[in-house]
Scaffold this active site. Structure first.
Site, PDB file in Angstrom:
ATOM      1  N   ASP A 154      61.871  34.968  84.331  1.00 51.45           N
ATOM      2  CA  ASP A 154      61.033  35.370  83.076  1.00 51.45           C
ATOM      3  C   ASP A 154      60.704  37.138  83.267  1.00 51.45           C
ATOM      4  OD1 ASP A 154      58.862  34.999  81.531  1.00 51.45           O
ATOM      5  OD2 ASP A 154      58.013  34.032  83.001  1.00 51.45           O
ATOM      6  N   ASP A 210      56.210  30.170  74.527  1.00 57.16           N
ATOM      7  CA  ASP A 210      55.623  29.262  75.199  1.00 57.16           C
ATOM      8  C   ASP A 210      54.793  28.232  74.209  1.00 57.16           C
ATOM      9  OD1 ASP A 210      56.024  30.200  77.768  1.00 57.16           O
ATOM     10  OD2 ASP A 210      54.585  31.791  77.863  1.00 57.16           O
TER      11      ASP A 210
HETATM   12  C1  DGJ Z   1      55.478  33.463  80.543  1.00 55.33           C
HETATM   13  C2  DGJ Z   1      56.822  32.140  80.315  1.00 55.33           C
HETATM   14  O1  DGJ Z   1      57.489  31.726  79.187  1.00 55.33           O
HETATM   15  C3  DGJ Z   1      55.960  31.015  81.146  1.00 55.33           C
HETATM   16  O2  DGJ Z   1      56.853  29.642  81.083  1.00 55.33           O
HETATM   17  C4  DGJ Z   1      55.633  30.909  82.344  1.00 55.33           C
HETATM   18  O3  DGJ Z   1      56.513  30.589  83.096  1.00 55.33           O
HETATM   19  C5  DGJ Z   1      54.106  31.971  82.573  1.00 55.33           C
HETATM   20  N1  DGJ Z   1      55.665  33.308  81.852  1.00 55.33           N
HETATM   21  C6  DGJ Z   1      54.326  32.360  83.940  1.00 55.33           C
HETATM   22  O4  DGJ Z   1      53.250  33.442  83.772  1.00 55.33           O
END
Ligand code: DGJ
Length: 671
Positions: free
Chosen positions: A427, A490
């Site tokens: 990430d 997300d």
């Molecule tokens: C952002 C990501 O896009 C999410 O899927 C998740 O992993 C969160 N960060 C976790 O902090």
């Protein structure tokens, strides 16, 4: 004159004076005739390089309508030194004043119609040279009556939104100044001139731009490259810099045809890894967020295994100091309070349930509340005497530093060799704000990111890597070459996600498109959709489940298990088949067709209304398929249709309030 040839496309350029110009770009044979780029008439108050379909020019050659290369303190000119047909084509230009030697490269990616272009700038002189503009390529498109530009815009939770704009004259620009690809725009532009559609993409995960300039004489030129953000790249004597690849495609089949070219490109970039079966994952983020405990995760793992999930991924929250987003980043040690029997035995327990194990990391980041920051406060991007900006309470490590690169690589090596981890979700939750005291702002960071990703592939080849950046903020052709899947957004709510995925498929292949079934409510379209809708939707790429499945009823779980089994049956067609998008994600006619040899899979969704629910006359929605054999017959369940019928009339579907999506599997019948 030189022609280089792709699978069905050719690209011809010619040298003249201090330029190489485009002569023809299109299907095989297109070069056999007068060039649409040639111009006649006098050049008034400009230079010929401004008017010509110049492939790449410094500001001394193309001073007024957009140069591709510039250096500080002087107007750069050059002479063509030599051209060689070697791995495609290469041309060397030399500037005798600075000593710069600039090599232009052209090559079709093997087996595709994607032309890759890049440039190597070498300082062969005796003094440093500051490069202030450093594009990868210029692509010229005939546009006697203007162009339609299609692009993808977004923000967090709304990535990959398709839009188009008409450009008759003037300039249109998209890009990122964030030191990362960014949520706002994808490095993708499709240019339709009424006769054909051309695509331009960029393989770079730092700041970038794609700029389309339509001149007044019927030519649109698209420049693509890094954006140096006002921080020049300084080349000392003997030093070189290589630009990222800018890729171009031609299609006679519009924006959807361009999309298929990009899919072919990303499959080429995936190489042998494309053959690996995309496993069904469970990811615990939406179910538990930071509240990770061994017991809680194993309760989810029990159910996930019973649904047919193959890889169980623990997201954020597993390491020391990580109770919310204010601490912990940088300290990549499992939290013993959360895993009282040890992390190793927790991982074993997941694997004992018949699944592989995956883990979330964000290795380029650090929180102020962490041991790493206490030890190495100097590792973050910062400028002396100025405030340090946090986003999501975190700082960005300067990965361009060799010690930071080694820390990141060693941290991942250690995790991957200590525990049997098969899947890594990488990430990146904040863009760069402060500059580094470096001569090549995001260049060093991005190159070291690629070094780590390349290292993972070389040393841990069996580990699947998912690229993620607060959703889809780091999706580009360089990342597509170094990760196995990417996380587009997300936003997992059904109708919002349908739009995001439809846009994603404009530029990216389904084998990369990670997608989860969740119970999330829409942010932009709150209408609920069935579990079937959500499974069909997440099956459009690489299927995952992200809901809190402990709350699902036995009926929901058995329906879910059936969808997972259906996905496994068709996933090779979905991840490797030729894609045709049908209809649009705001209507009752919205589908994606995937065809691989004799198998065709159609995923269809009702994102619109109903036809009156039989209280008034209605007609079935028809999904016209593409690329089938009109004379062949195709079995779909109990029905058999001719290819001709399926392509001209379409596969029938009758939506009801509860029947809002389906997966159709068609098989070409032997003649
Ligand atoms: C952002 C990501 O896009 C999410 O899927 C998740 O992993 C969160 N960060 C976790 O902090």
């Amino acid at each position: 004159m030189w022609t280089i040839t792709g699978a069905a496309t050719e690209y011809t350029v010619a040298a003249g004076g201090d330029r190489i110009d485009l002569v023809a770009w299109g299907p095989h044979g297109v070069s056999d005739g007068p060039s649409p780029y040639a111009f006649h008439g006098k050049v008034q108050y400009m230079l010929p390089g401004d008017v010509a379909a110049t492939e790449y020019a410094p500001d001394g050659v193309r001073p007024f309508l957009g140069a591709d290369l510039a250096v500080a303190g002087q107007v750069l000119t050059w002479r063509l030194d030599s051209v060689a047909e070697e791995d495609g084509l290469r041309a060397l230009f030399v500037d005798d004043v600075t000593g710069l030697r600039v090599t232009l490269r052209w090559r079709f990616a093997a087996g595709t119609d994607v032309i890759e272009r890049w440039v190597v700038v070498h300082n062969g002189g005796s003094a440093p040279v500051s490069v202030t503009r450093l594009d990868s390529a210029g692509f010229s498109i005939p546009s006697p009556s203007g162009v339609t530009l299609s692009y993808l815009w977004g923000q967090w939770a709304q990535e990959f939104t398709p839009a188009s704009v008409r450009l008759d004259r003037g300039r249109f620009q998209i890009g990122s100044a964030q030191g990362v690809t960014g949520h706002q725009f994808s490095p993708y532009l499709a240019v339709g001139n009424g006769d054909a559609t051309y695509g331009v993409g960029l393989a770079w995960s730092g700041s970038w731009h794609i700029t389309a300039s339509a001149d007044v004489a019927g030519l649109t030129r698209v420049q693509a490259g890094r954006s140096l953000d006002g921080s020049p790249v300084t080349l000392g004597p003997g030093e070189s810099v290589t630009t990222p690849v800018a890729a171009g495609v031609y299609s006679a089949d519009g924006v959807d045809g361009v999309a298929r070219q990009w899919h072919a490109y990303e499959r080429h970039l995936a190489g042998d890894r494309l053959r690996r079966t995309r496993k069904v994952i469970y990811n615990s983020w939406e179910a538990t967020t930071f509240d990770v405990t061994a017991d809680g995760q194993l309760a989810l793992a029990d159910i996930a295994a019973s649904l047919g999930v193959e890889t169980f991924v623990v997201d954020d929250g597993w390491f020391v100091g990580r109770h919310d987003d204010t601490g912990g980043l940088g300290d990549w040690t499992p939290d013993p309070a959360k895993f009282p029997d040890g992390f190793g035995s927790f991982v074993d327990a997941v694997r004992a349930r018949g699944m592989e194990f995956g883990l979330w990391v964000e290795p380029e980041m650090v929180n102020a509340r962490s041991a790493l920051f206490e030890k190495h406060p100097d590792w973050i991007y910062q400028t002396d005497g100025r405030p340090r900006t946090t986003i999501r309470n975190q700082y960005l490590l300067n990965l361009g530093r060799e010690d930071v690169f080694e820390f990141v690589r060693n941290t991942l090596d250690s995790l991957l060799s200590t525990y049997p981890i098969s899947y890594l979700k990488w990430d990146f939750n904040r863009p760069r704000t402060e500059a580094a005291p470096s001569a090549d702002l995001d260049g060093a960071h991005v190159r070291n990111l690629y070094r780590v990703l390349d290292h993972l592939r070389a040393v841990h080849p069996d580990v699947t890597v998912e690229g993620c950046a607060a959703g889809g903020a780091r999706v580009d052709y360089a990342i597509a070459a170094r990760t196995d899947v990417v996380w587009p957004s997300d936003n997992t709510a059904p109708l919002d996600r349908l739009r995001i995925q439809h846009g994603f498929l404009s530029a990216h292949s389904p084998h990369l498109m990670s997608s989860w079934v969740t119970d999330a409510t829409g942010m932009f379209d709150v209408r609920p959709r069935s579990l079937a809708f959500r499974f069909v939707l997440a099956s459009a790429g690489v299927l995952g489940i992200g809901a809190d499945i402990t709350t699902w009823t036995p009926a929901q779980r058995s329906e879910a298990a059936a969808w997972v089994a259906r996905y496994k049956d068709v996933r090779d067609v979905i991840t490797r088949g030729e894609v045709h998008r049908i209809g649009d994600p705001d209507s009752a006619r919205c589908a994606v067709q995937y065809t691989l040899n004799e198998r065709t899979v159609v995923l269809a969704w009702n994102a619109g209304g109903l036809d009156g629910r039989d209280l008034v006359p209605g007609r079935d929605v028809r999904l016209p398929l593409r690329g089938l054999d009109p004379a062949a017959r195709y079995r779909c369940g109990d029905a058999v249709y001719s290819g001709s019928h399926l392509m001209s009339v379409g596969l029938p579907v009758r939506w009801t309030p509860s029947y809002d999506a389906d997966l159709f599997s068609l098989l070409a019948q032997p003649a």
